[in-house]
Enzyme design. Structure first.
Site, PDB file in Angstrom:
ATOM      1  N   LYS A  16      -9.916   2.399   2.762  1.00  0.00           N
ATOM      2  CA  LYS A  16      -9.838   0.976   2.386  1.00  0.00           C
ATOM      3  C   LYS A  16     -10.518   0.095   3.439  1.00  0.00           C
ATOM      4  O   LYS A  16     -11.291  -0.780   3.103  1.00  0.00           O
ATOM      5  CB  LYS A  16      -8.363   0.526   2.256  1.00  0.00           C
ATOM      6  CG  LYS A  16      -7.574   1.274   1.204  1.00  0.00           C
ATOM      7  CD  LYS A  16      -6.171   0.704   1.057  1.00  0.00           C
ATOM      8  CE  LYS A  16      -5.279   0.900   2.263  1.00  0.00           C
ATOM      9  NZ  LYS A  16      -4.914   2.313   2.529  1.00  0.00           N
ATOM     10  N   ARG A  91       1.141  -3.827  -1.123  1.00  0.00           N
ATOM     11  CA  ARG A  91       1.592  -2.431  -1.027  1.00  0.00           C
ATOM     12  C   ARG A  91       2.879  -2.213  -1.796  1.00  0.00           C
ATOM     13  O   ARG A  91       3.368  -1.097  -1.854  1.00  0.00           O
ATOM     14  CB  ARG A  91       1.829  -2.071   0.434  1.00  0.00           C
ATOM     15  CG  ARG A  91       0.684  -1.283   1.080  1.00  0.00           C
ATOM     16  CD  ARG A  91       1.048  -1.151   2.527  1.00  0.00           C
ATOM     17  NE  ARG A  91       0.500  -0.039   3.210  1.00  0.00           N
ATOM     18  CZ  ARG A  91      -0.524  -0.107   4.063  1.00  0.00           C
ATOM     19  NH1 ARG A  91      -1.168  -1.222   4.231  1.00  0.00           N
ATOM     20  NH2 ARG A  91      -0.909   0.964   4.718  1.00  0.00           N
ATOM     21  N   ARG A 130      -8.820  10.995  12.724  1.00  0.00           N
ATOM     22  CA  ARG A 130      -9.296   9.649  13.061  1.00  0.00           C
ATOM     23  C   ARG A 130      -9.155   9.364  14.561  1.00  0.00           C
ATOM     24  O   ARG A 130      -8.113   9.616  15.153  1.00  0.00           O
ATOM     25  CB  ARG A 130      -8.503   8.619  12.258  1.00  0.00           C
ATOM     26  CG  ARG A 130      -8.887   7.189  12.551  1.00  0.00           C
ATOM     27  CD  ARG A 130      -8.530   6.259  11.445  1.00  0.00           C
ATOM     28  NE  ARG A 130      -7.120   6.232  11.099  1.00  0.00           N
ATOM     29  CZ  ARG A 130      -6.626   5.569  10.056  1.00  0.00           C
ATOM     30  NH1 ARG A 130      -7.439   4.916   9.255  1.00  0.00           N
ATOM     31  NH2 ARG A 130      -5.345   5.571   9.807  1.00  0.00           N
ATOM     32  N   ARG A 163      -4.626   6.394  16.569  1.00  0.00           N
ATOM     33  CA  ARG A 163      -3.692   5.317  16.281  1.00  0.00           C
ATOM     34  C   ARG A 163      -2.274   5.820  16.517  1.00  0.00           C
ATOM     35  O   ARG A 163      -1.986   6.994  16.263  1.00  0.00           O
ATOM     36  CB  ARG A 163      -3.855   4.907  14.812  1.00  0.00           C
ATOM     37  CG  ARG A 163      -4.565   3.599  14.647  1.00  0.00           C
ATOM     38  CD  ARG A 163      -4.902   3.316  13.226  1.00  0.00           C
ATOM     39  NE  ARG A 163      -3.752   3.272  12.315  1.00  0.00           N
ATOM     40  CZ  ARG A 163      -3.812   2.844  11.073  1.00  0.00           C
ATOM     41  NH1 ARG A 163      -4.964   2.400  10.588  1.00  0.00           N
ATOM     42  NH2 ARG A 163      -2.766   2.845  10.285  1.00  0.00           N
ATOM     43  N   ARG A 174       4.141   7.868   5.880  1.00  0.00           N
ATOM     44  CA  ARG A 174       3.235   6.865   5.281  1.00  0.00           C
ATOM     45  C   ARG A 174       2.791   7.319   3.893  1.00  0.00           C
ATOM     46  O   ARG A 174       2.676   6.511   2.978  1.00  0.00           O
ATOM     47  CB  ARG A 174       2.014   6.647   6.188  1.00  0.00           C
ATOM     48  CG  ARG A 174       2.360   5.770   7.386  1.00  0.00           C
ATOM     49  CD  ARG A 174       1.419   5.990   8.531  1.00  0.00           C
ATOM     50  NE  ARG A 174       0.081   5.550   8.277  1.00  0.00           N
ATOM     51  CZ  ARG A 174      -1.004   6.030   8.902  1.00  0.00           C
ATOM     52  NH1 ARG A 174      -0.880   6.983   9.810  1.00  0.00           N
ATOM     53  NH2 ARG A 174      -2.180   5.562   8.613  1.00  0.00           N
TER      54      ARG A 174
END
Ligand code: AMP
Length: 218
Positions: A16, A91, A130, A163, A174
């Protein structure tokens, strides 16, 4: 593009943020990322960040009234008068209902909603792989777009970071939060004929090129 407001929907790791950044350049309207705004508030130890930090680290959603307040605030700024791109909001169904009302109040019309569909093994690799440079912000992925030197930024040689919520437990929660609270939004927008489905398994530049072409005529 006719719609003034573009929403990127998708699971964590669907891309996103990456696609919202590209669309923002393409259409010249700002990108609003609730996750980025919250992370900045945490880093600066602002009251908003203190309230959200634990939820974010656990991989749970921050309360609706907090994120709705962030969006209302950000959208009030003058750079949003010709439209904006939402990345990571809404969300929950309650956030989507709030957004409908806010867009109507501001005379902004109906949003265009892009759903980035990505298979779960790709999602996991995107999240666990990531890495970000804490100095210049460049984003890498150790599987798909690794730095030239292991764990160091190509631009400034800084050690890359993950992160805080890209660890195994948080990622699982999540993804669960997405399934339970966010996936219902696909039907919410489909029923309102605002949904545009996209294959998010492809390379980011390919998706961006495709979307730019399609959205221009939407
Ligand atoms: P993101 O960068 O979009 O993956 O968001 C990181 C984290 O920020 C999420 O796991 C949530 O804890 C929080 N967050 C971001 N956007 C929202 C939202 N619209 N509603 C609730 N929590 C959010």
């Amino acid at each position: 593009m006719r719609a003034q407001v573009l929403i990127f929907l998708g699971a964590p790791g669907a891309g996103k943020g990456t696609q919202a950044t590209e669309a923002s350049k393409e259409f010249g309207i700002p990108q609003i990322s609730t996750g980025e705004i919250l992370r900045e508030a945490v880093a600066r130890r602002m009251p908003l960040g203190l309230a959200a930090k634990a939820k974010m680290e656990q991989g749970e959603l921050v309360p609706d009234e907090v994120v709705c307040g962030i969006v209302e605030d950000r959208v009030s700024r003058t750079d949003c008068r010709n439209g904006f791109i939402l990345d990571g909001f809404p969300r929950t169904v309650a956030q989507a209902v709030f957004l409908d009302d806010m867009l109507e109040r501001r005379g902004l019309g109906k949003p265009l909603v892009v759903n980035l569909q990505v298979e779960s093994d790709v999602l996991l690799k995107r999240l666990t792989g990531r890495r970000t440079c804490p100095v210049c912000g460049k984003i890498y992925n150790i599987y798909f777009s690794p730095p030239r030197q292991d764990e160091l930024c190509d631009v400034d040689g800084t050690p890359l970071q993950s992160r805080a919520d890209d660890n195994e437990g948080s990622i699982r929660r999540r993804l669960e939060a997405y399934e339970r609270q966010t996936r219902p939004l696909i039907d919410y927008y489909r029923e309102r004929t605002l949904l545009h489905e996209t294959d998010g398994n492809r390379e980011p530049p390919v998706i961006a090129r495709d979307l730019a072409g399609e959205l221009r005529y939407s």
